[in-house]
Every structure is written in structure tokens, then in C-alpha cells.
Motif scaffolding. Structure first.
Motif, short mmCIF file in Angstrom:
data_model
loop_
_atom_site.label_atom_id
_atom_site.label_comp_id
_atom_site.label_asym_id
_atom_site.label_seq_id
_atom_site.Cartn_x
_atom_site.Cartn_y
_atom_site.Cartn_z
N PRO A 103 0.78 -1.31 -0.03
CA PRO A 103 0.03 -0.14 -0.05
C PRO A 103 0.86 1.30 0.04
CG PRO A 103 0.00 -1.21 2.01
CD PRO A 103 0.75 -1.97 1.16
N GLN A 104 2.13 1.07 0.33
CA GLN A 104 2.90 2.29 0.27
C GLN A 104 4.19 1.95 -0.79
OE1 GLN A 104 2.71 1.07 3.70
NE2 GLN A 104 0.89 2.79 4.27
N CYS A 105 4.74 3.12 -1.14
CA CYS A 105 5.73 3.02 -2.03
C CYS A 105 6.94 2.76 -1.29
CB CYS A 105 5.80 4.20 -2.96
SG CYS A 105 6.57 5.56 -2.20
N ARG A 106 8.18 2.71 -1.72
CA ARG A 106 9.60 2.33 -1.12
C ARG A 106 9.73 3.61 -0.22
NH1 ARG A 106 14.25 2.29 -5.58
NH2 ARG A 106 13.64 4.08 -6.37
N ASN A 107 9.09 5.00 -0.44
CA ASN A 107 9.64 5.94 0.21
C ASN A 107 8.51 6.48 1.18
OD1 ASN A 107 12.29 6.43 -1.09
ND2 ASN A 107 10.79 7.63 -3.00
N GLY A 108 7.53 5.48 1.40
CA GLY A 108 6.41 5.54 2.29
C GLY A 108 5.23 6.54 1.82
N VAL A 116 -9.00 3.78 -13.67
CA VAL A 116 -9.52 2.65 -14.94
C VAL A 116 -9.47 1.41 -14.50
CG1 VAL A 116 -8.67 2.01 -17.17
CG2 VAL A 116 -8.40 4.47 -16.56
N THR A 117 -8.39 1.01 -13.82
CA THR A 117 -8.21 -0.47 -13.45
C THR A 117 -8.83 -0.94 -11.96
OG1 THR A 117 -6.01 -0.08 -12.57
CG2 THR A 117 -6.49 -0.74 -14.86
N GLY A 118 -8.89 0.19 -10.96
CA GLY A 118 -9.28 0.10 -9.66
C GLY A 118 -7.85 -0.74 -8.91
N ARG A 119 -7.02 -0.58 -9.46
CA ARG A 119 -5.81 -1.23 -8.80
C ARG A 119 -4.89 -0.24 -8.37
NH1 ARG A 119 -2.63 -5.65 -11.66
NH2 ARG A 119 -2.13 -6.12 -9.39
N LEU A 120 -3.87 -0.43 -7.28
CA LEU A 120 -3.06 0.54 -6.92
C LEU A 120 -2.11 0.98 -8.16
CD1 LEU A 120 -1.96 -1.17 -3.39
CD2 LEU A 120 -3.67 1.09 -4.14
N ARG A 121 -1.84 2.11 -8.37
CA ARG A 121 -0.80 2.30 -9.33
C ARG A 121 0.69 2.00 -9.24
NH1 ARG A 121 -2.34 7.12 -12.47
NH2 ARG A 121 -4.08 8.01 -11.63
N ARG A 122 1.48 1.48 -10.04
CA ARG A 122 2.54 1.16 -9.96
C ARG A 122 3.65 2.38 -9.53
NH1 ARG A 122 5.17 -3.07 -14.19
NH2 ARG A 122 6.52 -3.13 -12.85
N ALA A 123 3.60 3.37 -10.23
CA ALA A 123 4.32 4.44 -9.84
C ALA A 123 3.90 5.52 -9.08
CB ALA A 123 4.62 5.42 -11.23
N CYS A 124 4.72 5.75 -8.04
CA CYS A 124 4.18 6.87 -7.00
C CYS A 124 4.20 8.01 -7.58
CB CYS A 124 4.88 6.73 -5.77
SG CYS A 124 4.75 7.99 -4.45
N ARG A 125 3.08 8.80 -7.70
CA ARG A 125 3.13 10.32 -8.14
C ARG A 125 3.68 11.21 -7.12
NH1 ARG A 125 -3.04 11.23 -10.14
NH2 ARG A 125 -2.26 12.11 -12.07
N ALA A 126 3.83 11.03 -6.31
CA ALA A 126 4.69 12.11 -5.01
C ALA A 126 6.09 11.86 -5.42
CB ALA A 126 4.20 11.80 -3.70
N CYS A 127 6.44 10.66 -5.53
CA CYS A 127 7.99 10.34 -5.63
C CYS A 127 8.38 10.88 -7.33
CB CYS A 127 8.14 9.15 -5.88
SG CYS A 127 8.17 8.09 -4.26
#
Length: 155
Positions: A103-108, A116-127
Motif C-alpha cells: 500500500p505504500q511506495c518504497r519512500n513511504g 481505470v483498473t481499480g488497482r494501486l498505481r505502480r508508480a508513485c506520483r509524489a516520488c
């Protein structure tokens, strides 16, 4: 049994390999036994004891009953963990089904849901936003240095 591990150095016995794995590992706060291997990055599968994967070697010497046709799965989700209670063998299909996105990216940062897919995004937009900002600052510094070298004043 040790001969079934690909890339394992032949000079290891089960006892020496067990001692070697324990000497290269530290206990984390979450109960994982994290190993320091040859890889430059933490949080990725670590190779040691020749060119063998540490979690596979740990499964062989600590748990036993290793079948090379199956994959060793981490129940804790930490790839460089060799804690025997966190390891089990699964088929490739079952191993793929067990994988979940964190549920979190590697930077927290909390991951966003893709509409569209209802899944978690692969890329973190904040990072991604922070990386673009750093790139823009580097580019601005490069342009300023080039202008100064050419004799122009910054605008």
C-alpha cells in the motif's frame, strides 16, 4: 540436499552454511532475519554462498525438504529475509497469486488507486513529482553555469 541449490559453492556443508547465513544476518524489528549478501541494494533478493539465493539456501538448511521444482515464497514480503518461519515452497502459479502490491511506495507515500483498473498505481506520483523537481533544478543549474561560462548574465 545442498547439491540441488543452483550456484552454491561446493565447500559448504549444512552446518557451515547454517553458521555462514546466521553470521551474515541481523534480526529486524518486525521479526525478519535480514541477510547481507553480495547485492548493492537492500530489499532485493540477496545472493551469497557462491551465487546462490540466500532465501533458498536458508530454506534448505533451516527447514529442509527442498524441492527444486517449486519456488520459495516469503510470507513476510521482505525479499532478503531468511527467517525459516517466513519461508514456504509454492508452485510458480501459487507464488504469483500470493503476490500483492504494497500500500505504500518504497519512500513511504501512500499509493493511489488507478481509476481505470481499480488497482494501486505502480508508480508513485509524489516520488515522480519530486524526481521531476530535482531534475528541473539540475537543469537550471546547468543552464546558469553555461551562461556564466559564456559571459552572459542570468536572466
Amino acid at each position: 540436499m545442498l547439491s540441488q541449490i543452483n550456484g552454491l559453492s561446493r565447500h559448504f556443508t549444512e552446518e557451515t552454511l547454517r553458521a555462514y547465513l546466521l553470521s551474515r544476518s541481523t534480526r529486524a524489528d518486525n521479526g525478519c532475519l535480514v541477510v547481507r549478501g553480495y547485492g548493492p541494494q537492500r530489499g532485493v533478493y540477496q545472493k551469497l554462498a557462491g551465487r546462490a539465493w540466500a532465501h533458498i539456501a536458508a530454506y534448505v538448511v533451516f527447514v529442509g525438504g527442498y524441492d527444486p521444482t517449486f519456488e520459495v515464497h516469503h510470507d513476510c514480503g521482505t525479499p532478503d529475509c531468511i527467517e525459516p518461519s517466513h519461508l514456504r515452497q509454492l508452485s510458480h502459479a501459487d507464488n504469483c497469486r500470493e503476490r500483492t502490491q504494497r500500500p505504500q511506495c518504497r519512500n513511504g507515500h501512500d499509493r493511489e488507486t488507478d481509476p481505470v483498473t481499480g488497482r494501486l498505481r505502480r508508480a508513485c506520483r509524489a516520488c515522480n513529482r519530486q524526481a521531476q523537481q530535482r531534475w528541473r533544478e539540475r537543469q537550471a543549474a546547468t543552464v546558469a553555469d553555461a551562461r556564466a561560462a559564456y559571459g552572459r548574465q542570468p536572466s
